[in-house]
Design a protein around this motif. Structure first.
Motif, PDB file in Angstrom:
ATOM      1  N   PRO A 273      78.770  18.581  -5.275  1.00  0.00           N
ATOM      2  CA  PRO A 273      77.841  18.603  -6.416  1.00  0.00           C
ATOM      3  C   PRO A 273      77.207  19.980  -6.590  1.00  0.00           C
ATOM      4  O   PRO A 273      76.972  20.701  -5.618  1.00  0.00           O
ATOM      5  CB  PRO A 273      76.792  17.545  -6.050  1.00  0.00           C
TER       6      PRO A 273
ATOM      7  N   GLN B 269      85.184  18.771  -3.958  1.00  0.00           N
ATOM      8  CA  GLN B 269      84.295  17.947  -4.770  1.00  0.00           C
ATOM      9  C   GLN B 269      82.878  17.996  -4.210  1.00  0.00           C
ATOM     10  O   GLN B 269      82.434  17.103  -3.478  1.00  0.00           O
ATOM     11  CB  GLN B 269      84.816  16.508  -4.811  1.00  0.00           C
TER      12      GLN B 269
ATOM     13  N   THR C 132      74.651   9.105   1.179  1.00  0.00           N
ATOM     14  CA  THR C 132      75.907   9.551   0.582  1.00  0.00           C
ATOM     15  C   THR C 132      75.926  11.066   0.508  1.00  0.00           C
ATOM     16  O   THR C 132      74.873  11.716   0.623  1.00  0.00           O
ATOM     17  CB  THR C 132      76.093   8.969  -0.827  1.00  0.00           C
ATOM     18  N   HIS C 133      77.106  11.643   0.317  1.00  0.00           N
ATOM     19  CA  HIS C 133      77.222  13.089   0.142  1.00  0.00           C
ATOM     20  C   HIS C 133      77.630  13.440  -1.278  1.00  0.00           C
ATOM     21  O   HIS C 133      78.044  14.567  -1.546  1.00  0.00           O
ATOM     22  CB  HIS C 133      78.242  13.674   1.132  1.00  0.00           C
ATOM     23  N   GLN C 134      77.493  12.487  -2.189  1.00  0.00           N
ATOM     24  CA  GLN C 134      77.889  12.726  -3.582  1.00  0.00           C
ATOM     25  C   GLN C 134      76.796  12.268  -4.546  1.00  0.00           C
ATOM     26  O   GLN C 134      76.282  11.150  -4.427  1.00  0.00           O
ATOM     27  CB  GLN C 134      79.198  12.014  -3.915  1.00  0.00           C
TER      28      GLN C 134
END
Length: 335
Positions: A154, A152, A314-316
């Motif tokens: 981006p 997952q 965040t990493h998302q």
């Protein structure tokens, strides 16, 4: 020597605000950021990068991994990345992986040592070994012109299947009933298989064209040489075709070269549509009708996503599908 206190005093803000702006943190307005950056430029302030990184744990650098740094596609993507990175006061470290696993792992190790703030991975499959290495780096990651179903992460890309469908549909709408394709590697899940599927989708909509779905020449890559070789193979296999869908502009231009040496004229004898809208597509004779990918915007979007994740911790973030566009020039004959 100009210090951070000098900048803060002239900009009429606190040193903490200047520090937050330099480190892309939150807590200030866009007007304040512009004022501080203007003062920094006026005073020629050069913050101590090493000291700042020790305090903030940021190095103001982004790592970008390209399979081919010499391509025009890469240069346009990099332009977009660098414009945004410069806006945020960061630099870019560019790595040429040559689609080689050993070299990619080596560069990931180097970028880890350099303590980059984020990574942008361009136009290559995100292997498990790369993903696991990047996880240990604990930095934001964005993919360009690729995606991963398994991980997952981006991404920023166009819908390759839809774009190839658009190219094929354009030939059909202009009266072509015998159409072939010169594709990249059919085992390539990123740009190979989806573009082949889009070609076949458009043909399958018309029963009279269904047999044309077999008129595909599978090449190893998307280069000029692949186009030269692919055109010869396609015409040997299907000598009666009137239109060619090329999986890249380089393939299209290579095919045009072969056709020229065979004494065939584009578009009088054969029509060709490309894919990418590279600068060279306007320079060839005749100028190439093609599908445009907004490479500069894609690079800029990916870079913005990195800084958004850094600000938000965040990493998302939401992935982005960019819009492709049909660019009509002179390489398609309207029958």
């Amino acid at each position: 020597m100009v210090t951070i206190k000098d900048v803060a005093r002239k900009a009429n803000v606190s040193t903490a605000t200047v520090s937050r702006i330099l480190n892309n943190q939150t807590g200030y307005s866009e007007q304040t950021r512009e004022t501080v950056m203007k003062v920094i430029e006026e005073l020629s302030y050069k913050p101590n990068a090493v000291a700042r990184s020790l305090i903030s744990r940021n190095t103001q650098t982004i790592g970008v991994l390209f399979p081919n740094v010499s391509s025009m596609l890469s240069s346009e993507i990099l332009q977009g990345i660098e414009e945004v990175a410069h806006h945020y006061g960061s630099s870019v470290i560019v790595c040429h992986t040559a689609s080689d696993g050993i070299r990619t792992n080596k560069y990931l190790h180097l970028l880890h040592e350099k303590r980059v703030d984020g990574l942008i991975f361009v136009s290559e499959t995100l292997r498990d070994e790369y993903y696991e290495k990047i996880k240990t780096m604990n930095v934001p990651l964005v993919l360009i012109s690729t995606m991963s179903y398994k991980h997952q992460v981006p991404y920023v890309k166009v819908d390759d299947r839809h774009a190839s469908y658009t190219a094929t549909k354009y030939l059909i709408e202009n009266g072509h009933t015998k159409i072939g394709m010169i594709s990249g590697n059919k085992k390539d899940p990123i740009a190979g298989a989806p573009r082949i599927q889009g070609f076949q989708d458009a043909l399958s909509e018309s029963s009279s064209l269904s047999d044309s779905s077999t008129n595909v020449i599978f090449q190893n890559g998307f280069t000029f040489q692949d186009g030269k070789e692919g055109a010869l193979k396609l015409l040997q296999q299907s000598p009666d075709i009137t239109g060619i869908v090329a999986a890249s502009d380089e393939i299209a231009i290579g095919a045009m070269s072969s056709l020229h040496h065979m004494g065939k004229k584009v578009p009088d004898d054969l029509s060709i549509i490309g894919y990418d809208n590279l600068t060279t597509s306007e320079m060839v004779i005749p100028p190439l009708t093609t599908i445009a990918q907004p490479f500069v915007e894609m690079g800029a979007n990916a870079s913005e996503m990195i800084f958004e994740m850094l600000r938000n911790g965040t990493h998302q973030v939401q992935s982005r599908i960019m819009r492709h566009q049909l660019i009509e020039r002179e390489s398609v004959n309207k029958q």
